[in-house]
Design a protein around this motif. Sequence first.
Motif, short mmCIF file in Angstrom:
data_model
loop_
_atom_site.label_atom_id
_atom_site.label_comp_id
_atom_site.label_asym_id
_atom_site.label_seq_id
_atom_site.Cartn_x
_atom_site.Cartn_y
_atom_site.Cartn_z
N MET A 1 0.84 -1.20 0.00
CA MET A 1 0.00 0.00 0.00
C MET A 1 0.87 1.25 0.00
N THR A 2 0.52 2.21 -0.85
CA THR A 2 1.23 3.47 -0.92
C THR A 2 0.63 4.45 0.07
N THR A 3 1.46 5.14 0.86
CA THR A 3 0.96 6.19 1.74
C THR A 3 0.58 7.40 0.90
N PRO A 4 -0.69 7.84 0.92
CA PRO A 4 -1.14 8.97 0.09
C PRO A 4 -0.85 10.31 0.77
N LEU A 5 0.28 10.90 0.45
CA LEU A 5 0.69 12.14 1.10
C LEU A 5 -0.25 13.30 0.78
N TYR A 6 -0.92 13.25 -0.38
CA TYR A 6 -1.85 14.32 -0.75
C TYR A 6 -3.00 14.41 0.26
N ARG A 7 -3.29 13.31 0.93
CA ARG A 7 -4.38 13.32 1.90
C ARG A 7 -3.95 14.00 3.19
N GLU A 8 -2.67 13.93 3.51
CA GLU A 8 -2.15 14.58 4.71
C GLU A 8 -1.93 16.06 4.48
N GLY A 63 -3.79 1.40 -8.28
CA GLY A 63 -3.42 0.02 -8.56
C GLY A 63 -4.10 -0.92 -7.58
N GLU A 64 -3.58 -2.10 -7.45
CA GLU A 64 -4.16 -3.10 -6.56
C GLU A 64 -3.68 -2.90 -5.13
N ASP A 65 -4.56 -3.27 -4.19
CA ASP A 65 -4.21 -3.28 -2.76
C ASP A 65 -3.72 -1.92 -2.26
N GLY A 66 -4.37 -0.84 -2.72
CA GLY A 66 -4.04 0.49 -2.23
C GLY A 66 -2.81 1.11 -2.84
N ALA A 67 -2.26 0.52 -3.90
CA ALA A 67 -1.09 1.09 -4.56
C ALA A 67 -1.48 2.30 -5.40
N ILE A 68 -0.57 3.27 -5.49
CA ILE A 68 -0.72 4.42 -6.38
C ILE A 68 0.34 4.27 -7.46
N VAL A 69 -0.10 4.19 -8.72
CA VAL A 69 0.79 3.89 -9.83
C VAL A 69 1.08 5.17 -10.61
#
Length: 237
Positions: A1-8, A63-69
Amino acid sequence: MTTPLYREDAYLQETMGQVAQVTEQGVILDRALFYPHGGGQPGDRGRLLWDGGDMAVADTRKGEDGAIVLIPAPGAALPEQGAQVSQHLDWDLRHAHMRMHTALHLLSVVIPLPVSGGSIGAEKSRLDFDMPDAPEDKSAIEAALNALIARDLDVTESWITDAELDANPGLVKTMSVSPPRGSGRIRLVRIGQGTEQVDLQPCGGTHVARTGEIGPIELGKIEKKGARNRRVYIRLA
């Protein structure tokens, strides 16, 4: 899973990251500045820089499983797995999307009808409404929208559970797009505080911090798209 920094922090424009995976689709980082296409908002663009190379990011997708591609531009070099990269957001594009996204939330306040679709662009955006009859006064809609913007209201977020959303279905304005579920909690975007609150709805996108940052908005065409559907365009003045 990629941590979505845009959300923070939707205003973060540069940061480091590590390449977690390189796939046929693109590059996946452990933490990403880039917003992935979704909810009517386009994916971010920008660049990745590393020792001895750089890659133009042409688009960003889920992407899959919370990935950001991160989708590379055609012919771009790719970093190796494990490489440390510097992420650089196309800030002008992102900021335009933020201004437009918040403006569309306000448009749904000015036109208090169910939303049947929408799309965000840097120059032009739209919402589709369940609106059998055309509005009588288009200029009045534009004036009301700009009056809300000029109030310079706070734009903040809070979180509720899936169950809390199910108990409050009136929070959902969109008929065609369901709020993002799966993590056990759902993000709400609030415009205005206390007695000044004008809008509260589920949303996973990026927004400006205050409505005054949107600037003046011009109302564009209002098109009939079916027996009950009308498409309302706005653009940044």
